[in-house]
Design an enzyme around this catalytic site. Structure first.
Site, PDB file in Angstrom:
ATOM      1  N   HIS A 181      27.750 -29.867 -18.529  1.00  0.00           N
ATOM      2  CA  HIS A 181      28.680 -28.378 -18.883  1.00  0.00           C
ATOM      3  C   HIS A 181      27.434 -27.649 -18.480  1.00  0.00           C
ATOM      4  O   HIS A 181      26.345 -27.599 -18.312  1.00  0.00           O
ATOM      5  CB  HIS A 181      28.750 -28.530 -20.411  1.00  0.00           C
ATOM      6  CG  HIS A 181      29.332 -27.210 -20.616  1.00  0.00           C
ATOM      7  ND1 HIS A 181      30.723 -26.668 -20.192  1.00  0.00           N
ATOM      8  CD2 HIS A 181      29.127 -26.194 -21.541  1.00  0.00           C
ATOM      9  CE1 HIS A 181      30.938 -25.438 -20.711  1.00  0.00           C
ATOM     10  NE2 HIS A 181      29.966 -25.043 -21.485  1.00  0.00           N
ATOM     11  N   CYS A 223      34.000 -24.940 -15.676  1.00  0.00           N
ATOM     12  CA  CYS A 223      32.661 -24.172 -16.338  1.00  0.00           C
ATOM     13  C   CYS A 223      31.531 -23.982 -15.182  1.00  0.00           C
ATOM     14  O   CYS A 223      30.951 -23.004 -15.418  1.00  0.00           O
ATOM     15  CB  CYS A 223      32.029 -24.991 -17.413  1.00  0.00           C
ATOM     16  SG  CYS A 223      31.587 -26.534 -16.848  1.00  0.00           S
TER      17      CYS A 223
END
Length: 418
Positions: free
Chosen positions: A333, A57
């Protein structure tokens, strides 16, 4: 495809020659590249989402921000890297096609330039689709040697390594030889993202001033850890410009006083880049723990004026926000929000692409902010100064200007206190 139909007014051959010769983009070319081509807003809105290949990510978020950086995307869409490394000045011509590239560049191994070009082409011409950026993920260690595929890494650090990989490609003809400083500072990377910092150290005993200049590709801004209510981007920029007292073990060696002396150090931006990248330092590191996340909300404007050291104001508009959610740099994230050529905002969360309001964007816990200036402001104020393109000074020295005689330049060793 939409992007090929829209076209650009910047000549492909001219841009390719520009890269191959290591010259900075001419001012008029850069002005054109700062805006999406005519017709792109009407025909297309947003491109592809990116699959997460296992803790990638951090990589996906950076690639999406770069894909929607108008001058970079427009350069690649115009066919910029197609002739890089070929023709006069290239001594390494071959029929090799870079991994993931659509053009032959003659580079014998992984080429960040061609790979990023192919990625941006594919992303912008794949509306409603999703793909995995394997050409970049599978060569992660060629971009950042200590990164590991499958391990969470830092987006800001990855961006810096990606810039470095692009720089190496632009300067590959100097392999094995000394790279002229002027060449380092006039690549496409510095033409778009490069600015100049001015550091001024003033001796508190005699008043002598020492000024040094250095280029930057982004600015890292401190966050007030003690401010429970958060803060603003203006506060962070003010802290960046605030003076620092050099005392105790950090005293400054003053050539006029011939001793270590109490001094005041201040930073300012002398030349602002066309694209201003701001990194909010949300992670505190210590020897005992990996990192501690600063979660304070930092409000940021859609538009603001950035003041240079001479008082000139450069207007900037937000076009991308990179966000980190989680307790630490190794646990969390990354995703981002980008402004499409049509002016609409989208949430790019790996394979998920969703339209959002600008109010949603401004509520985010930003980690990196990307701003772009207007074409008419790409002038001498946003071009790296001549002093940065001059031959480097002797090692361990910097320029000191006598405060009573500004024409007197004295090289002074950069000693640190024992």
């Amino acid at each position: 495809p939409v992007w090929k139909e829209a076209g650009l007014r910047v000549g492909k051959a001219k841009l390719c020659r520009t890269v191959q010769l290591g010259k900075m983009l001419e001012r008029e070319d850069l002005r054109r590249l700062l805006e999406w081509p005519e017709g792109s807003a009407e025909h297309g809105s947003i491109g592809a989402g990116l699959c997460n290949a296992g803790n990638t990510c951090f990589l996906n978020a950076v690639l999406q921000c770069l894909t929607y950086t108008p001058p970079l995307a427009n350069y690649f869409l115009s066919g910029g890297p197609a002739a890089a490394g070929s023709g006069a000045g290239s001594n390494n011509r071959s029929a090799h096609t870079c991994m993931g590239a659509h053009d032959k560049c003659g580079h014998p191994s992984f080429c960040m330039l061609c790979t990023l070009s192919e990625h941006i082409h594919r992303a912008l011409n794949s509306h409603g689709e999703v793909f995995t950026p394997n050409a970049i993920a599978n060569n992660l260690r060629k971009i950042a040697p200590h990164f590991r595929l499958g391990r969470q890494e830092d987006s800001h650090e990855f961006l810096r390594y990606l810039f470095d990989a692009l720089q190496q490609r632009f300067l590959s003809r100097y392999e094995g030889t000394m790279v002229p400083q002027q060449e380092e500072l006039t690549t496409l990377v510095y033409s778009i993202f490069g600015g100049a910092l001015l550091s001024t150290v003033t001796c508190r005993e005699c008043g002598a001033k020492s000024r040094t200049r250095e280029p930057f590709l982004d600015l890292s801004l401190d966050i007030d850890f003690d401010d429970a209510h958060g803060g603003t981007l203006a506060d962070a920029l003010q802290r960046f410009r605030s003076s620092e007292i050099l005392d105790n073990k950090n005293k400054y060696w003053c050539s006029r006083c011939s001793k270590y002396a109490l001094a005041c150090k201040a930073l300012s931006v002398e030349c602002a880049p066309p694209v201003l990248t701001l990194h909010l330092k949300r992670f505190l590191y210590s020897r005992r723990s990996a990192s501690v996340k600063i979660t304070q909300q930092i409000s940021f404007p859609l538009d603001f004026n950035f003041t240079l050291d001479n008082g000139t104001e450069i207007p900037y508009s937000l076009y991308a926000v990179l966000v980190h959610r989680g307790p630490s740099s190794r646990n969390g994230h990354y995703y981002c929000f980008v402004k499409s050529p049509s002016g609409d905002w989208y949430w790019m969360n790996d394979s998920s692409v969703r339209a959002v309001t600008v109010e949603t964007v401004q509520k985010q816990e930003a980690y990196m902010l990307f701003y772009i200036t207007q074409p008419q402001f790409v002038n001498t104020s946003t071009t790296l100064p001549t002093v940065l393109s001059a031959p480097p000074h002797p090692p361990n020295t910097h320029i000191t200007r006598d405060c009573q005689n500004t024409d007197h330049i004295v090289p002074v060793c950069k000693f640190t206190c024992p």
